[in-house]
Design a protein around this motif. Structure first.
Motif, mmCIF file in Angstrom:
data_model
loop_
_atom_site.group_PDB
_atom_site.id
_atom_site.type_symbol
_atom_site.label_atom_id
_atom_site.label_comp_id
_atom_site.label_asym_id
_atom_site.label_seq_id
_atom_site.Cartn_x
_atom_site.Cartn_y
_atom_site.Cartn_z
ATOM 1 N N ASP A 120 0.860 -1.328 -0.120
ATOM 2 C CA ASP A 120 -0.054 -0.062 -0.131
ATOM 3 C C ASP A 120 0.830 1.389 0.082
ATOM 4 O O ASP A 120 1.664 1.250 0.850
ATOM 5 C CB ASP A 120 -0.917 -0.066 1.188
ATOM 6 C CG ASP A 120 -2.040 1.202 1.169
ATOM 7 O OD1 ASP A 120 -1.622 2.157 0.685
ATOM 8 O OD2 ASP A 120 -3.141 0.826 1.712
ATOM 9 N N ARG B 175 0.044 4.154 0.392
ATOM 10 C CA ARG B 175 -0.186 5.288 1.506
ATOM 11 C C ARG B 175 0.124 4.863 2.793
ATOM 12 O O ARG B 175 0.477 5.745 3.486
ATOM 13 C CB ARG B 175 -1.659 5.493 1.452
ATOM 14 C CG ARG B 175 -2.157 6.144 -0.075
ATOM 15 C CD ARG B 175 -3.566 6.284 -0.092
ATOM 16 N NE ARG B 175 -4.216 4.970 -0.018
ATOM 17 C CZ ARG B 175 -5.445 4.935 0.379
ATOM 18 N NH1 ARG B 175 -6.295 5.649 0.925
ATOM 19 N NH2 ARG B 175 -6.035 3.372 -0.072
ATOM 20 N N ARG C 62 -9.864 -2.223 -1.667
ATOM 21 C CA ARG C 62 -10.337 -0.821 -0.615
ATOM 22 C C ARG C 62 -9.353 0.155 -1.444
ATOM 23 O O ARG C 62 -9.817 1.469 -1.452
ATOM 24 C CB ARG C 62 -9.584 -1.181 0.674
ATOM 25 C CG ARG C 62 -10.799 -2.250 1.512
ATOM 26 C CD ARG C 62 -12.112 -1.610 1.605
ATOM 27 N NE ARG C 62 -12.965 -2.424 1.858
ATOM 28 C CZ ARG C 62 -14.287 -2.596 1.751
ATOM 29 N NH1 ARG C 62 -14.743 -1.477 1.019
ATOM 30 N NH2 ARG C 62 -15.068 -3.656 2.236
ATOM 31 N N ASP C 63 -8.469 0.155 -1.885
ATOM 32 C CA ASP C 63 -7.669 1.058 -2.424
ATOM 33 C C ASP C 63 -8.379 1.742 -3.773
ATOM 34 O O ASP C 63 -8.416 2.813 -3.968
ATOM 35 C CB ASP C 63 -5.945 0.716 -2.858
ATOM 36 C CG ASP C 63 -5.418 1.784 -3.283
ATOM 37 O OD1 ASP C 63 -5.080 2.865 -2.711
ATOM 38 O OD2 ASP C 63 -5.087 1.753 -4.551
ATOM 39 N N ALA D 36 -11.342 3.643 -2.816
ATOM 40 C CA ALA D 36 -10.659 5.113 -2.444
ATOM 41 C C ALA D 36 -10.555 5.752 -3.678
ATOM 42 O O ALA D 36 -10.944 6.969 -3.617
ATOM 43 C CB ALA D 36 -9.644 5.086 -1.421
ATOM 44 N N GLN D 37 -9.964 5.469 -4.555
ATOM 45 C CA GLN D 37 -9.658 6.083 -5.779
ATOM 46 C C GLN D 37 -10.708 6.661 -6.378
ATOM 47 O O GLN D 37 -10.807 7.615 -7.165
ATOM 48 C CB GLN D 37 -8.698 5.331 -6.839
ATOM 49 C CG GLN D 37 -7.354 5.015 -6.337
ATOM 50 C CD GLN D 37 -6.537 4.059 -7.109
ATOM 51 O OE1 GLN D 37 -6.873 4.096 -8.403
ATOM 52 N NE2 GLN D 37 -5.843 3.381 -6.700
ATOM 53 N N ALA E 74 -13.822 6.898 -5.219
ATOM 54 C CA ALA E 74 -14.563 7.933 -4.314
ATOM 55 C C ALA E 74 -13.894 9.342 -4.418
ATOM 56 O O ALA E 74 -14.578 10.069 -4.174
ATOM 57 C CB ALA E 74 -14.545 7.185 -3.020
ATOM 58 N N ALA E 75 -12.590 9.266 -4.499
ATOM 59 C CA ALA E 75 -11.883 10.657 -4.782
ATOM 60 C C ALA E 75 -12.085 11.496 -5.899
ATOM 61 O O ALA E 75 -11.717 12.582 -6.029
ATOM 62 C CB ALA E 75 -10.353 10.432 -4.632
#
Length: 71
Positions: free
Chosen positions: A40, A42, A58-59, A62-63, A65-66
């Motif tokens: 990861d 981050r 999950r990553d 998040a991408q 969603a951003a």
């Protein structure tokens, strides 16, 4: 994909727990794929096997969603 479609996808995919995603990945036997390691960027945490694929999921969520979709 439209912005409404992206938001709908996130709402539905967001209902999946890590346990759900892990079960799907185990059923798909992703742990048998060579080099199933995820680092990861981050957090610096490394995962292997099905847990690596859960972390990737999950990553990616998040991408998605951003960002937003073009009108």
């Amino acid at each position: 994909m439209s912005e409404a479609g992206r938001q709908f996808f996130l709402a539905q995919a967001g209902r999946l727990t890590d346990a759900h995603v892990h079960a799907v990945m185990q059923a798909a036997r992703v742990d048998q794929i060579a080099d199933s390691v995820w680092h990861d960027p981050r957090t610096g945490v490394s995962s292997t096997g099905a847990a690596a694929w859960v972390a990737v999921w999950r990553d990616k969520m998040a991408q998605i969603a951003a960002r937003t979709c073009a009108p």
